[in-house]
Scaffold this motif. Sequence first.
Motif, short mmCIF file in Angstrom:
data_model
loop_
_atom_site.label_atom_id
_atom_site.label_comp_id
_atom_site.label_asym_id
_atom_site.label_seq_id
_atom_site.Cartn_x
_atom_site.Cartn_y
_atom_site.Cartn_z
N SER A 163 0.87 -1.19 0.00
CA SER A 163 0.00 0.00 0.00
C SER A 163 0.90 1.23 0.00
N ILE A 190 -5.74 1.66 6.15
CA ILE A 190 -5.06 0.37 6.33
C ILE A 190 -6.08 -0.76 6.43
N ARG A 210 -6.34 -3.85 3.90
CA ARG A 210 -6.21 -5.21 4.41
C ARG A 210 -7.35 -6.09 3.92
N GLN A 246 -2.22 -11.15 4.67
CA GLN A 246 -2.33 -9.90 5.43
C GLN A 246 -1.10 -9.62 6.28
N LYS A 247 -0.44 -10.69 6.75
CA LYS A 247 0.74 -10.46 7.58
C LYS A 247 1.90 -9.90 6.76
N MET A 267 1.69 -7.69 4.47
CA MET A 267 1.42 -6.37 3.92
C MET A 267 2.53 -5.39 4.24
N THR A 268 2.98 -4.69 3.21
CA THR A 268 4.03 -3.68 3.41
C THR A 268 3.44 -2.33 3.05
N VAL A 269 3.85 -1.31 3.76
CA VAL A 269 3.40 0.04 3.44
C VAL A 269 4.60 0.79 2.89
N LEU A 273 0.48 4.11 11.94
CA LEU A 273 0.74 2.78 11.39
C LEU A 273 0.99 1.77 12.50
N SER A 297 -2.23 0.75 13.89
CA SER A 297 -2.98 -0.16 13.02
C SER A 297 -2.27 -1.48 12.81
N SER A 298 -1.16 -1.70 13.51
CA SER A 298 -0.35 -2.92 13.35
C SER A 298 0.17 -3.12 11.94
N ALA A 299 0.38 -2.06 11.19
CA ALA A 299 1.00 -2.20 9.87
C ALA A 299 2.48 -1.91 10.09
#
Lengths: 160, 197
Positions: free
Chosen positions: A64, A101, A105, A113-114, A116-118, A138, A141-143
């Motif tokens: 994302s 986020i 997701r 989902q684990k 996921m990179t921002v 972030l 949101s646990s990102a």
Amino acid sequence: MSRFKKSSGKQVKAINTASLPDIVFMLLFFFMVTTVMRETELKIQVRVPEATEIKKLEKKSLVSYIYIGKPHRALQKTFGSEPRIQLNDQFATPEDIRDFITSEREQMDENDQKQMTVSLKIDKDTKMGIVTDVKQELRKSSALKINYSSTKKVDESLLR
Amino acid sequence: MARRDIQEINAGSMADIAFLLLIFFLVATTMDIDTGISRLLPPMPEDQEKEDDQEIRERNVFVVLINKDDQLFVEREVVDISQLRDMTKEFFVNPNDDPSLSEKRPLEVEFFGEMMVSKGVISLRNDIGTSYGKYIAVQNELAAAVNELRNDLCMERFGKKYDDLDPLDETENELIDAVKKVIPMAISEAEPRITTK
């Protein structure tokens, strides 16, 4: 001597353009391979910094993007000249990041989902205040997997 | 009777089609940048009160500060960014067991046996007014220092550079984990504070 026929019309022969499509196809293939279909229209100008310790992002589908920078000149009258956050196609505030986020997701599979990179595409002249706010959101949101977008710089110490 | 020439397809319009496609791609695509510095953010602390469980000794903390004028302070001294890499490496390696640099503890690691691993942690703090470009430059130098140490260690013991190890191969992946245990990338970022100067 009489066997040699003069060409009847003394015209200059036209350039043979048979290879023109080949050249154009070469250019076309180059662009098809090196570019990405533009999904979001950037309303802000972002010049990413340079760095040497960089990694390539794999699995573009799990990435994302968050853009931070100053709005384009034309938009500065309406949106001001302070750096702003852009998510997808609109301007946003740090509080909007959590919803962003969550919606990103939901578009991914459970297993992915684990992963996921921002990717943070931030202009190099932005002040750290807004960047830290984004990072805090972030974290909430646990990102946690982030990537500071930068271009490859040639390591001068290796040249010496 | 001579054969008639086979009629060729008129390829004159091929160039036009190619141009059209080319202009479409030029207009609809961007050359995106997909590289960058990867980081893992620390999760939010559960309990707001106790943020650091263990007390880390001051000698084990490598304090790096950037103020709003983009000046770099390492262990409270003004330092130029070109020196940051070497100072970081010296802090972790600490060849002469200098008491102002990091402590080491013995740790059993696969492939290496018992190694003296540094207890050092880098603490990075920036001001709200620090520029992002400078922050990335500092992050880059710190990451470069850790990577250089890892490369040197791997080259010394196994004849290969750490960057060339392939994470998809099993033994090499275990080697990567072992090197990471010996030289961890311990960069802790503090909340930004408005520095008075």
